[in-house]
Design a protein around this motif. Structure first.
Motif, PDB file in Angstrom:
ATOM      1  N   THR A  78      13.408  66.871 -15.376  1.00  0.00           N
ATOM      2  CA  THR A  78      12.731  67.020 -16.574  1.00  0.00           C
ATOM      3  C   THR A  78      11.686  66.263 -17.020  1.00  0.00           C
ATOM      4  N   TYR A  79      12.261  64.728 -17.054  1.00  0.00           N
ATOM      5  CA  TYR A  79      11.354  63.648 -17.308  1.00  0.00           C
ATOM      6  C   TYR A  79      10.059  63.833 -16.277  1.00  0.00           C
ATOM      7  N   HIS A  80      10.660  64.074 -14.842  1.00  0.00           N
ATOM      8  CA  HIS A  80       9.441  63.857 -13.926  1.00  0.00           C
ATOM      9  C   HIS A  80       8.380  65.079 -14.043  1.00  0.00           C
ATOM     10  N   TYR A  81       8.834  66.187 -14.438  1.00  0.00           N
ATOM     11  CA  TYR A  81       7.782  67.179 -14.740  1.00  0.00           C
ATOM     12  C   TYR A  81       7.148  66.984 -16.042  1.00  0.00           C
ATOM     13  N   VAL A  82       7.613  66.359 -17.053  1.00  0.00           N
ATOM     14  CA  VAL A  82       6.637  66.104 -18.247  1.00  0.00           C
ATOM     15  C   VAL A  82       5.635  64.929 -17.967  1.00  0.00           C
ATOM     16  N   ILE A  83       6.251  63.919 -17.033  1.00  0.00           N
ATOM     17  CA  ILE A  83       5.137  62.880 -16.641  1.00  0.00           C
ATOM     18  C   ILE A  83       4.059  63.467 -15.920  1.00  0.00           C
ATOM     19  N   ILE A  84       4.092  64.574 -14.958  1.00  0.00           N
ATOM     20  CA  ILE A  84       3.373  65.139 -14.123  1.00  0.00           C
ATOM     21  C   ILE A  84       2.392  65.976 -14.986  1.00  0.00           C
ATOM     22  N   THR A  85       3.137  66.756 -15.874  1.00  0.00           N
ATOM     23  CA  THR A  85       2.065  67.646 -16.811  1.00  0.00           C
ATOM     24  C   THR A  85       1.282  66.713 -17.651  1.00  0.00           C
ATOM     25  N   GLY A  86       1.685  65.693 -18.185  1.00  0.00           N
ATOM     26  CA  GLY A  86       0.990  64.797 -18.953  1.00  0.00           C
ATOM     27  C   GLY A  86      -0.297  63.998 -18.347  1.00  0.00           C
ATOM     28  N   MET A  87       0.076  63.715 -16.951  1.00  0.00           N
ATOM     29  CA  MET A  87      -0.869  63.036 -16.269  1.00  0.00           C
ATOM     30  C   MET A  87      -2.065  64.242 -15.675  1.00  0.00           C
ATOM     31  N   THR A  88      -1.651  65.117 -15.339  1.00  0.00           N
ATOM     32  CA  THR A  88      -2.535  66.380 -15.247  1.00  0.00           C
ATOM     33  C   THR A  88      -3.462  66.817 -16.230  1.00  0.00           C
ATOM     34  N   ILE A  89      -2.951  66.734 -17.658  1.00  0.00           N
ATOM     35  CA  ILE A  89      -3.803  67.150 -18.642  1.00  0.00           C
ATOM     36  C   ILE A  89      -4.838  66.155 -18.950  1.00  0.00           C
ATOM     37  N   PHE A  90      -4.167  64.615 -18.717  1.00  0.00           N
ATOM     38  CA  PHE A  90      -5.026  63.432 -19.012  1.00  0.00           C
ATOM     39  C   PHE A  90      -6.231  63.573 -18.120  1.00  0.00           C
ATOM     40  N   SER A  91      -6.007  63.798 -16.740  1.00  0.00           N
ATOM     41  CA  SER A  91      -6.835  63.644 -15.458  1.00  0.00           C
ATOM     42  C   SER A  91      -7.968  64.853 -15.894  1.00  0.00           C
ATOM     43  N   ILE A  92      -7.462  65.908 -16.060  1.00  0.00           N
ATOM     44  CA  ILE A  92      -8.405  67.050 -16.573  1.00  0.00           C
ATOM     45  C   ILE A  92      -9.490  66.403 -17.486  1.00  0.00           C
ATOM     46  N   LEU A  93      -8.897  66.024 -18.777  1.00  0.00           N
ATOM     47  CA  LEU A  93      -9.733  65.544 -19.753  1.00  0.00           C
ATOM     48  C   LEU A  93     -10.634  64.603 -19.243  1.00  0.00           C
ATOM     49  N   MET A  94     -10.281  63.428 -18.486  1.00  0.00           N
ATOM     50  CA  MET A  94     -11.120  62.560 -18.061  1.00  0.00           C
ATOM     51  C   MET A  94     -12.289  63.058 -17.188  1.00  0.00           C
ATOM     52  N   MET A  95     -11.868  64.156 -16.289  1.00  0.00           N
ATOM     53  CA  MET A  95     -12.797  64.625 -15.167  1.00  0.00           C
ATOM     54  C   MET A  95     -13.759  65.664 -15.936  1.00  0.00           C
ATOM     55  N   PHE A  96     -13.311  66.010 -17.140  1.00  0.00           N
ATOM     56  CA  PHE A  96     -14.309  67.319 -17.611  1.00  0.00           C
ATOM     57  C   PHE A  96     -15.827  66.876 -17.904  1.00  0.00           C
ATOM     58  N   PRO A  97     -16.137  65.696 -18.512  1.00  0.00           N
ATOM     59  CA  PRO A  97     -17.479  65.374 -18.536  1.00  0.00           C
ATOM     60  C   PRO A  97     -18.248  65.400 -17.228  1.00  0.00           C
ATOM     61  N   MET A  98     -17.622  64.896 -16.188  1.00  0.00           N
ATOM     62  CA  MET A  98     -18.250  65.121 -14.666  1.00  0.00           C
ATOM     63  C   MET A  98     -18.405  66.358 -14.354  1.00  0.00           C
ATOM     64  N   MET A  99     -17.543  66.998 -14.638  1.00  0.00           N
ATOM     65  CA  MET A  99     -17.417  68.510 -13.951  1.00  0.00           C
ATOM     66  C   MET A  99     -18.675  69.025 -14.702  1.00  0.00           C
ATOM     67  N   TRP A 100     -18.629  68.799 -16.079  1.00  0.00           N
ATOM     68  CA  TRP A 100     -19.806  69.672 -17.069  1.00  0.00           C
ATOM     69  C   TRP A 100     -21.058  69.195 -16.435  1.00  0.00           C
ATOM     70  N   MET A 101     -21.273  67.825 -16.008  1.00  0.00           N
ATOM     71  CA  MET A 101     -22.583  67.518 -15.549  1.00  0.00           C
ATOM     72  C   MET A 101     -22.979  68.097 -14.016  1.00  0.00           C
ATOM     73  N   VAL A 102     -22.007  68.178 -13.138  1.00  0.00           N
ATOM     74  CA  VAL A 102     -22.067  69.006 -12.022  1.00  0.00           C
ATOM     75  C   VAL A 102     -22.705  70.365 -12.209  1.00  0.00           C
ATOM     76  N   MET A 103     -21.776  70.925 -13.189  1.00  0.00           N
ATOM     77  CA  MET A 103     -22.065  72.369 -13.437  1.00  0.00           C
ATOM     78  C   MET A 103     -23.325  72.479 -13.947  1.00  0.00           C
ATOM     79  N   THR A 104     -23.886  71.769 -14.907  1.00  0.00           N
ATOM     80  CA  THR A 104     -25.148  72.009 -15.636  1.00  0.00           C
ATOM     81  C   THR A 104     -26.198  71.532 -14.587  1.00  0.00           C
ATOM     82  N   SER A 105     -26.178  70.622 -13.630  1.00  0.00           N
ATOM     83  CA  SER A 105     -27.066  70.474 -12.828  1.00  0.00           C
ATOM     84  C   SER A 105     -27.389  71.828 -11.646  1.00  0.00           C
ATOM     85  N   PHE A 106     -26.639  72.744 -11.552  1.00  0.00           N
ATOM     86  CA  PHE A 106     -26.938  73.972 -11.033  1.00  0.00           C
ATOM     87  C   PHE A 106     -27.574  74.981 -11.938  1.00  0.00           C
ATOM     88  N   LYS A 107     -27.666  74.611 -13.255  1.00  0.00           N
ATOM     89  CA  LYS A 107     -28.143  75.610 -14.022  1.00  0.00           C
ATOM     90  C   LYS A 107     -29.802  75.507 -14.256  1.00  0.00           C
TER      91      LYS A 107
END
Length: 277
Positions: free
Chosen positions: A10-39
């Protein structure tokens, strides 16, 4: 035992879930920039909150190359970063070798003074560095960025920590076989500190690739600019062309991602081993 295993899972899954959410939040601006470049600009204005393009297009990349010398800026950045990385790896490993394996007067004092330079903000040395570059007649040249960057206190410290962990018996055995200091450095030291060299190379490349202040201070001509400085110039001149601006920003980001993916094993191993030491 089963309860402990279930708690651990349970502790392991909580850590993985938290890190996944944090990684998505950190990468979102970069992914938004890449997607915008194709608009297209019309798509950006019409669908401001839409993540994916309504119609995929390379219009932004075409305009970026047409309206600004992106190619020149890219070549300038690659040349400057390559020279600085090679110089820093050479100087840091050599100086680290001397500090780690040789005894001389004022060794500890010199090393403390070297580390103390890491505490000085770069803005403090900005004006003296500018004056020195002018006196050396390097202003508005690639040398104005390369020469001040050939030595890094952090890189020397990291290399010294790794080299100090190499057994002295290896160096002594090489001396018995008739090897001199440079041969010991080349055949004994360097093969055993590859993780440190990888870490130093990645850190130095990222720091200088994204550098904006020094090129702004040392360069005047548009064709001699580096990518970060050129991007700001590009954006200030054509702030309404969001598609081209995001395309240029994406092209700046991609080389560092490629470098990290290629050398991530050495980078992670270097950081892990330096942390243990």
């Amino acid at each position: 035992m089963k309860k402990r295993k279930n708690e651990y899972k349970t502790y392991h899954y909580v850590i993985i879930t938290g890190m996944t959410i944090f990684s998505i939040l950190m990468m979102f601006p970069m992914m938004w920039m890449v997607m915008t470049s194709f608009k297209s600009n019309a798509d950006i204005r019409k669908n401001r909150t839409k993540f994916f393009p309504t119609e995929w297009t390379l219009e932004g990349y075409q305009k970026a190359f047409e309206k600004a010398p992106i190619g020149h800026w890219f070549v300038n950045s690659v040349m400057i970063v390559a020279c600085i990385v090679a110089a820093v790896i050479l100087t840091s490993t050599l100086i680290g070798f001397v500090f780690a394996k040789y005894e001389f007067r004022f060794k500890k004092l010199l090393f403390v003074l070297l580390l103390a330079t890491m505490m000085v903000p770069p803005q403090v040395t900005m004006i003296p560095r500018y004056l020195m570059i002018q006196k050396l007649h390097l202003f508005n040249t690639a040398g104005a960025l390369i020469v001040p960057g050939i030595v890094s206190a952090f890189a020397i410290y990291l290399a010294k920590q790794f080299i100090a962990d190499i057994p002295d018996s290896l160096c002594e055995a090489a001396k018995i076989d008739g090897a001199g200091p440079l041969r010991i450095y080349w055949h004994v030291i360097l093969p055993n500190i590859k993780p440190a060299i990888g870490s130093i190379g990645i850190f130095t490349a990222m720091m200088n690739w994204n550098d904006y202040l020094n090129p702004l201070l040392m360069l005047n001509d548009i064709e001699k600019m580096t990518l970060p400085l050129g991007l700001v110039f590009f954006d200030s001149q054509r702030s309404t062309d969001l598609s081209a601006t995001m395309a240029a920003a994406t092209m700046i980001m991609i080389p560092m991602i490629i470098i990290f993916l290629l050398f991530q094993k050495q980078f992670i191993k270097g950081m892990t081993m330096s942390g243990i030491k």
